[in-house]
Scaffold this motif. Sequence first.
Motif, mmCIF file in Angstrom:
data_model
loop_
_atom_site.group_PDB
_atom_site.id
_atom_site.type_symbol
_atom_site.label_atom_id
_atom_site.label_comp_id
_atom_site.label_asym_id
_atom_site.label_seq_id
_atom_site.Cartn_x
_atom_site.Cartn_y
_atom_site.Cartn_z
ATOM 1 N N ARG A 286 123.624 94.192 81.316
ATOM 2 C CA ARG A 286 123.336 93.151 80.559
ATOM 3 C C ARG A 286 122.129 92.723 79.059
ATOM 4 N NH1 ARG A 286 121.013 88.348 83.729
ATOM 5 N NH2 ARG A 286 122.085 89.062 84.941
ATOM 6 N N SER A 287 121.184 93.489 79.489
ATOM 7 C CA SER A 287 120.254 94.546 78.650
ATOM 8 C C SER A 287 121.445 95.089 77.789
ATOM 9 C CB SER A 287 118.627 95.080 78.692
ATOM 10 O OG SER A 287 118.064 95.069 77.373
ATOM 11 N N ARG A 288 121.443 96.274 78.000
ATOM 12 C CA ARG A 288 122.355 97.008 76.660
ATOM 13 C C ARG A 288 123.251 96.539 75.638
ATOM 14 N NH1 ARG A 288 122.256 102.637 79.837
ATOM 15 N NH2 ARG A 288 120.174 103.051 79.619
ATOM 16 N N LEU A 289 124.092 95.792 76.405
ATOM 17 C CA LEU A 289 125.437 94.328 75.799
ATOM 18 C C LEU A 289 124.624 93.817 74.697
ATOM 19 C CD1 LEU A 289 128.012 93.464 76.054
ATOM 20 C CD2 LEU A 289 127.479 91.869 78.022
ATOM 21 N N ALA A 290 123.813 92.561 75.565
ATOM 22 C CA ALA A 290 122.708 92.450 74.092
ATOM 23 C C ALA A 290 122.350 92.886 73.189
ATOM 24 C CB ALA A 290 121.552 91.124 75.081
ATOM 25 N N GLU A 291 121.624 93.993 73.311
ATOM 26 C CA GLU A 291 121.272 94.950 72.824
ATOM 27 C C GLU A 291 122.831 95.445 71.569
ATOM 28 O OE1 GLU A 291 119.057 97.948 73.648
ATOM 29 O OE2 GLU A 291 117.537 96.992 74.739
ATOM 30 N N LEU A 292 123.871 95.350 71.734
ATOM 31 C CA LEU A 292 124.751 96.226 71.159
ATOM 32 C C LEU A 292 124.756 95.174 70.396
ATOM 33 C CD1 LEU A 292 127.124 98.036 70.207
ATOM 34 C CD2 LEU A 292 128.194 97.442 72.534
ATOM 35 N N THR A 293 125.131 93.722 70.979
ATOM 36 C CA THR A 293 125.850 92.239 70.315
ATOM 37 C C THR A 293 124.648 92.082 69.378
ATOM 38 O OG1 THR A 293 126.832 91.185 72.742
ATOM 39 C CG2 THR A 293 126.306 89.741 71.093
ATOM 40 N N ASP A 294 123.174 92.382 69.876
ATOM 41 C CA ASP A 294 122.550 91.669 68.513
ATOM 42 C C ASP A 294 122.536 92.500 67.155
ATOM 43 O OD1 ASP A 294 119.994 90.428 67.454
ATOM 44 O OD2 ASP A 294 119.480 92.183 67.337
ATOM 45 N N ALA A 295 122.653 93.740 67.468
ATOM 46 C CA ALA A 295 123.084 95.367 66.282
ATOM 47 C C ALA A 295 124.585 95.460 65.625
ATOM 48 C CB ALA A 295 123.014 96.655 67.083
ATOM 49 N N GLN B 60 123.905 92.018 63.360
ATOM 50 C CA GLN B 60 122.989 92.631 62.351
ATOM 51 C C GLN B 60 124.039 92.864 61.280
ATOM 52 O OE1 GLN B 60 119.473 91.834 61.577
ATOM 53 N NE2 GLN B 60 119.524 90.228 62.879
ATOM 54 N N LEU B 61 125.032 93.685 62.190
ATOM 55 C CA LEU B 61 125.691 94.638 60.275
ATOM 56 C C LEU B 61 126.721 93.953 60.723
ATOM 57 C CD1 LEU B 61 126.894 97.755 63.374
ATOM 58 C CD2 LEU B 61 124.975 98.590 60.492
ATOM 59 N N GLU B 62 127.501 92.622 60.939
ATOM 60 C CA GLU B 62 128.150 91.668 60.332
ATOM 61 C C GLU B 62 127.219 90.800 58.979
ATOM 62 O OE1 GLU B 62 130.877 89.600 59.568
ATOM 63 O OE2 GLU B 62 131.056 91.814 60.442
ATOM 64 N N LEU B 63 126.356 90.536 60.033
ATOM 65 C CA LEU B 63 125.012 90.005 58.467
ATOM 66 C C LEU B 63 125.058 91.001 57.387
ATOM 67 C CD1 LEU B 63 123.652 87.227 57.442
ATOM 68 C CD2 LEU B 63 121.710 88.698 59.008
ATOM 69 N N LEU B 64 124.729 92.570 57.044
ATOM 70 C CA LEU B 64 124.599 93.065 56.558
ATOM 71 C C LEU B 64 126.446 93.130 56.073
ATOM 72 C CD1 LEU B 64 122.389 96.133 58.022
ATOM 73 C CD2 LEU B 64 121.709 93.992 56.493
ATOM 74 N N ALA B 65 126.864 93.476 56.623
ATOM 75 C CA ALA B 65 127.786 93.660 56.223
ATOM 76 C C ALA B 65 129.177 92.346 54.930
ATOM 77 C CB ALA B 65 129.135 93.500 56.550
ATOM 78 N N ARG B 66 127.605 90.803 55.204
ATOM 79 C CA ARG B 66 128.368 89.780 54.606
ATOM 80 C C ARG B 66 127.394 89.096 53.587
ATOM 81 N NH1 ARG B 66 132.213 86.949 57.059
ATOM 82 N NH2 ARG B 66 130.848 85.236 56.100
ATOM 83 N N THR B 67 126.119 90.514 53.453
ATOM 84 C CA THR B 67 124.859 89.291 52.611
ATOM 85 C C THR B 67 124.909 91.065 51.339
ATOM 86 O OG1 THR B 67 123.317 88.463 54.465
ATOM 87 C CG2 THR B 67 122.160 88.670 52.493
ATOM 88 N N ASP B 68 123.864 90.318 50.494
ATOM 89 C CA ASP B 68 123.814 91.136 49.092
ATOM 90 C C ASP B 68 122.172 91.826 49.927
ATOM 91 O OD1 ASP B 68 123.833 92.092 46.535
ATOM 92 O OD2 ASP B 68 121.673 90.867 46.224
ATOM 93 N N PRO B 69 122.491 92.847 49.529
ATOM 94 C CA PRO B 69 120.565 93.207 49.944
ATOM 95 C C PRO B 69 119.699 92.758 49.281
ATOM 96 C CG PRO B 69 122.239 95.442 49.670
ATOM 97 C CD PRO B 69 123.295 94.656 49.362
ATOM 98 N N LEU B 70 120.136 93.303 48.172
ATOM 99 C CA LEU B 70 118.724 92.693 47.251
ATOM 100 C C LEU B 70 118.411 91.327 47.093
ATOM 101 C CD1 LEU B 70 116.918 93.684 45.564
ATOM 102 C CD2 LEU B 70 118.456 92.789 42.897
ATOM 103 N N THR B 71 119.201 90.481 47.144
ATOM 104 C CA THR B 71 118.825 88.727 46.674
ATOM 105 C C THR B 71 118.883 87.430 48.154
ATOM 106 O OG1 THR B 71 121.061 88.145 46.879
ATOM 107 C CG2 THR B 71 119.558 88.868 44.860
ATOM 108 N N GLY B 72 119.720 88.627 49.151
ATOM 109 C CA GLY B 72 119.495 87.873 50.777
ATOM 110 C C GLY B 72 120.870 87.053 50.638
#
Length: 405
Positions: free
Chosen positions: A213-222, A225-237
């Motif tokens: 469960r802990s590893r699944l939560a870490e994977l889901t969070d990761a 985060q990757l999805e957020l990074l893929a949808r967000t401009d890294p400079l301006t946010g």
Amino acid sequence: MSPAIVEQVERLLGGRTRDIRLNGDLARLFRERSWPQTAKIIRAWMIWVIVLDVLTLGLYAILLPTETVMTMLWPASLLPPAALVAAMVFLRPHALWLQGVIILSAVFLILLSVALVGVHAGGEFYERHLTIMLFVAVTAIIIFPIPLGWAIAISAFALGIYFVFQLHNPNIEVGSALAGTLFFASGVVATIVARRTATILAHKTFLLELRDRSRLAELTDANSQLELLARTDPLTGVANRRSMMETLHHFWNADLKQTSGAAMLMCDVDDFKRLNDNLGHAEGDRCLVKVAGIIQSSMRDERDQVARYGGEEFLVFLPGADEQEARVIAERIRNRVEAASLPNPTSRVVPYVTVSIGVAILMQDCGLVSAEHLQRQADAALYRAKNAGRNCLVFHSPETGQTSD
């Protein structure tokens, strides 16, 4: 789960299986998880003990003399109330100490009842019921998923009752009573060992579930985060171009018919190349971050979307906005950027950072207009704003194809 629990889980699973011990929060979590199953098993066992007790007495009443049956009644009457109380208590969770007191008291009275039935009947029933009493204790130890200390207490009750009554058995010697107790004790000890092994394996299974469960939560969070990074401009946010395209696609396919129009703003930082050349790219990046923050803070609510669309271009999408609302927001952005007085000493407008804004309006009754077409209209309006001297906003009229201040 807290980091401390995760660390404890990893430590226990990293050691030998036989050394697994649950303490503190882990023990509490295990009890909470296993409570429904444990309570169901205990209730079922108690009910079946009552049923078997009643059926046995009924069978005795048919096969045995009345005098013998009557001697069995009062000791047999101890069992149903004790088992029924335990079954009722385990209908809902209670404090661990109370659960222990109830189940140990109930099992002790049940074992005593079974033994006393044979003792009072005498003869062949004496030793037979003592053996049955040991069998009942062994089934409880095997079936009940309870703490090891409780299982040891049940075994002590059973062996103690057996030994005491065998000492008073007129048909055997003291040595035989002791030998019989030791013989059955070996079987009970083997049962306790098996119970301990089953408990450790249950604890290990629980720990593996927690780790998964802990590893699944870490994977889901990761992944989040990757999805957020893929949808967000890294400079301006703010959102990036891909994210804005997804937003527009969803709106045009799902929300357009339910929304009274929309507006699109194309914002461009005036003379941004001059700023970079004169003050450096670090100052240029700082300027973009500030401008993105100003645009984001100028929105009406969470419905409005801002994205960095190009190097110094920002696309703003305002679902449900009419021309008046779009004008208010665009002018607010322009005024706030100018008021921020971010340095751009070589700008051809003023020695501060300014923005030009092109605005396109989609009215609900204007027919089918694609997102790409509306964006081109906003681009055309932005081009006109640049030609009009910058630091201004220009509207594109979808009816005429022309632009207006």
